[in-house]
Design a protein around this motif. Structure first.
Motif, PDB file in Angstrom:
ATOM      1  N   LEU A  29     -24.148 -28.177 -57.282  1.00 49.00           N
ATOM      2  CA  LEU A  29     -22.774 -28.116 -57.214  1.00 49.00           C
ATOM      3  C   LEU A  29     -21.867 -28.307 -58.380  1.00 49.00           C
ATOM      4  N   ASP A  30     -20.688 -27.876 -58.223  1.00 53.04           N
ATOM      5  CA  ASP A  30     -19.673 -28.298 -59.109  1.00 53.04           C
ATOM      6  C   ASP A  30     -19.242 -29.742 -58.879  1.00 53.04           C
ATOM      7  N   GLU A  31     -18.699 -30.309 -59.736  1.00 55.37           N
ATOM      8  CA  GLU A  31     -18.228 -31.782 -59.707  1.00 55.37           C
ATOM      9  C   GLU A  31     -17.375 -32.126 -58.284  1.00 55.37           C
ATOM     10  N   ILE A  32     -16.496 -31.610 -58.177  1.00 52.81           N
ATOM     11  CA  ILE A  32     -15.645 -32.177 -56.986  1.00 52.81           C
ATOM     12  C   ILE A  32     -16.410 -31.571 -55.760  1.00 52.81           C
ATOM     13  N   PRO A  33     -17.083 -30.431 -55.681  1.00 52.60           N
ATOM     14  CA  PRO A  33     -17.669 -30.387 -54.204  1.00 52.60           C
ATOM     15  C   PRO A  33     -18.905 -31.003 -54.010  1.00 52.60           C
ATOM     16  N   GLU A  34     -19.527 -31.386 -55.127  1.00 53.90           N
ATOM     17  CA  GLU A  34     -20.924 -32.042 -55.215  1.00 53.90           C
ATOM     18  C   GLU A  34     -20.377 -33.486 -54.506  1.00 53.90           C
ATOM     19  N   LYS A  35     -19.386 -34.162 -55.343  1.00 53.13           N
ATOM     20  CA  LYS A  35     -18.945 -35.306 -54.659  1.00 53.13           C
ATOM     21  C   LYS A  35     -18.571 -35.382 -53.100  1.00 53.13           C
ATOM     22  N   VAL A  36     -17.830 -34.555 -52.893  1.00 52.90           N
ATOM     23  CA  VAL A  36     -17.266 -34.513 -51.556  1.00 52.90           C
ATOM     24  C   VAL A  36     -18.710 -34.508 -50.612  1.00 52.90           C
ATOM     25  N   ARG A  44     -14.851 -34.181 -40.501  1.00 49.31           N
ATOM     26  CA  ARG A  44     -13.712 -33.096 -40.460  1.00 49.31           C
ATOM     27  C   ARG A  44     -13.219 -33.010 -41.955  1.00 49.31           C
ATOM     28  N   LEU A  45     -12.929 -31.828 -42.341  1.00 51.08           N
ATOM     29  CA  LEU A  45     -12.276 -31.683 -43.511  1.00 51.08           C
ATOM     30  C   LEU A  45     -11.028 -31.113 -43.631  1.00 51.08           C
ATOM     31  N   GLY A  46     -10.114 -31.764 -44.247  1.00 46.77           N
ATOM     32  CA  GLY A  46      -8.554 -31.351 -44.154  1.00 46.77           C
ATOM     33  C   GLY A  46      -8.080 -31.341 -45.282  1.00 46.77           C
ATOM     34  N   ARG A  47      -6.674 -30.908 -45.467  1.00 47.92           N
ATOM     35  CA  ARG A  47      -5.980 -30.906 -46.830  1.00 47.92           C
ATOM     36  C   ARG A  47      -4.764 -31.353 -46.649  1.00 47.92           C
ATOM     37  N   HIS A  48      -4.349 -32.166 -47.704  1.00 57.89           N
ATOM     38  CA  HIS A  48      -3.028 -32.792 -47.863  1.00 57.89           C
ATOM     39  C   HIS A  48      -2.600 -32.684 -49.315  1.00 57.89           C
ATOM     40  N   ASP A  49      -1.549 -31.667 -49.355  1.00 55.78           N
ATOM     41  CA  ASP A  49      -0.996 -31.318 -50.820  1.00 55.78           C
ATOM     42  C   ASP A  49      -2.310 -30.989 -51.642  1.00 55.78           C
ATOM     43  N   ASN A  50      -2.678 -31.592 -52.746  1.00 62.46           N
ATOM     44  CA  ASN A  50      -3.687 -31.321 -53.539  1.00 62.46           C
ATOM     45  C   ASN A  50      -4.658 -32.043 -53.435  1.00 62.46           C
ATOM     46  N   VAL A  51      -5.259 -32.905 -52.297  1.00 61.11           N
ATOM     47  CA  VAL A  51      -6.296 -33.493 -52.018  1.00 61.11           C
ATOM     48  C   VAL A  51      -7.116 -32.724 -50.802  1.00 61.11           C
ATOM     49  N   PHE A  52      -8.305 -33.130 -50.622  1.00 61.46           N
ATOM     50  CA  PHE A  52      -9.071 -32.881 -49.748  1.00 61.46           C
ATOM     51  C   PHE A  52      -9.179 -34.209 -48.944  1.00 61.46           C
ATOM     52  N   VAL A  53      -9.233 -34.132 -47.535  1.00 58.45           N
ATOM     53  CA  VAL A  53      -9.572 -35.411 -46.822  1.00 58.45           C
ATOM     54  C   VAL A  53     -10.740 -35.178 -45.987  1.00 58.45           C
ATOM     55  N   LEU A  54     -11.518 -36.165 -46.249  1.00 53.38           N
ATOM     56  CA  LEU A  54     -12.868 -36.138 -45.304  1.00 53.38           C
ATOM     57  C   LEU A  54     -12.793 -37.078 -44.494  1.00 53.38           C
ATOM     58  N   ASP A  55     -13.048 -36.592 -43.128  1.00 54.06           N
ATOM     59  CA  ASP A  55     -12.759 -37.853 -41.940  1.00 54.06           C
ATOM     60  C   ASP A  55     -14.276 -37.856 -41.241  1.00 54.06           C
ATOM     61  N   VAL A  56     -15.084 -38.826 -41.060  1.00 53.05           N
ATOM     62  CA  VAL A  56     -16.116 -39.022 -40.449  1.00 53.05           C
ATOM     63  C   VAL A  56     -15.995 -39.970 -39.214  1.00 53.05           C
ATOM     64  N   ALA A  57     -16.165 -39.522 -38.031  1.00 50.22           N
ATOM     65  CA  ALA A  57     -15.801 -40.259 -36.767  1.00 50.22           C
ATOM     66  C   ALA A  57     -17.216 -40.509 -36.051  1.00 50.22           C
ATOM     67  N   ASP A  58     -17.374 -41.697 -35.522  1.00 48.53           N
ATOM     68  CA  ASP A  58     -18.417 -41.866 -34.280  1.00 48.53           C
ATOM     69  C   ASP A  58     -17.784 -42.791 -33.413  1.00 48.53           C
ATOM     70  N   HIS A  59     -18.502 -43.140 -32.224  1.00 49.43           N
ATOM     71  CA  HIS A  59     -17.818 -43.711 -31.066  1.00 49.43           C
ATOM     72  C   HIS A  59     -18.465 -45.233 -30.849  1.00 49.43           C
ATOM     73  N   ALA A 101     -12.024 -40.369 -46.799  1.00 52.09           N
ATOM     74  CA  ALA A 101     -12.122 -40.321 -48.065  1.00 52.09           C
ATOM     75  C   ALA A 101     -11.262 -39.071 -48.627  1.00 52.09           C
ATOM     76  N   GLU A 102     -10.531 -39.312 -49.576  1.00 53.35           N
ATOM     77  CA  GLU A 102      -9.818 -38.300 -50.429  1.00 53.35           C
ATOM     78  C   GLU A 102     -10.457 -37.808 -51.495  1.00 53.35           C
ATOM     79  N   PHE A 103     -10.288 -36.685 -51.871  1.00 51.36           N
ATOM     80  CA  PHE A 103     -10.793 -36.058 -53.160  1.00 51.36           C
ATOM     81  C   PHE A 103      -9.664 -35.119 -53.694  1.00 51.36           C
ATOM     82  N   PRO A 104      -9.719 -34.798 -55.116  1.00 42.55           N
ATOM     83  CA  PRO A 104      -8.812 -33.774 -55.554  1.00 42.55           C
ATOM     84  C   PRO A 104      -9.204 -32.396 -55.378  1.00 42.55           C
ATOM     85  N   VAL A 105      -8.337 -31.320 -55.164  1.00 40.27           N
ATOM     86  CA  VAL A 105      -8.844 -30.017 -54.600  1.00 40.27           C
ATOM     87  C   VAL A 105      -9.164 -29.593 -56.145  1.00 40.27           C
TER      88      VAL A 105
END
Length: 142
Positions: free
Chosen positions: A48-55, A77-92, A136-140
């Motif tokens: 993987l490239d660096e950013i996708p690998e980290k995500v 969930r994977l979302g986007r806010h401006d120039n960042v990816f937002v990764l959200d992992v939920a449990d109950h 967690a947030e990651f740069p696009v």
């Protein structure tokens, strides 16, 4: 730092969602998440490239934690806010607070939050209704 900060992530535009009931599903999560980030399927054996690998690494670690310590299903969930990816992992399991495993010997697990803190731009958690979210947030990648 024994605990993560309890805060919500920035508002994001949802892009993809995966529902996991078993660790067996982590492999398909990794491949699908890579494709969601890059727009390309991950060829077998490719790096993987660096950013996708980290995500992908952080998503796998956080989803593993949720599957191990939370109540199913785990929702990634994977979302986007401006120039960042937002990764959200939920449990109950809102009663199980995410915490760094500072007191575990090497090889005993518990590195997921450490890796997330190391690789992400920002990291936190919050509770909504009966659901705990770790994000967690990651740069696009440019």
């Amino acid at each position: 730092m024994p605990f993560l900060s309890a805060q919500s992530p920035p508002a994001m535009t949802p892009q993809h969602e995966w529902v996991l009931d078993s660790p067996v599903q982590l492999r398909s999560l990794r491949a699908s998440l890579h494709e969601a980030i890059t727009g390309q399927p991950l060829p077998a054996g490719a790096e993987l490239d660096e950013i996708p690998e980290k995500v992908v690494l952080v998503a796998t670690e956080l989803a593993t934690n949720a599957l191990r310590h939370g109540l199913p299903p785990t929702i990634v969930r994977l979302g986007r806010h401006d120039n960042v990816f937002v990764l959200d992992v939920a449990d109950h399991s809102p009663d199980v607070v995410p915490r760094y495993a500072d007191d575990r010997p090497p090889g005993a697990g518990g590195l997921g939050l450490h890796l997330a803190k190391q690789f992400a731009l920002d990291l936190g958690w919050y509770i909504e209704d009966d659901t705990k979210h770790v994000w967690a947030e990651f740069p696009v990648p440019s």
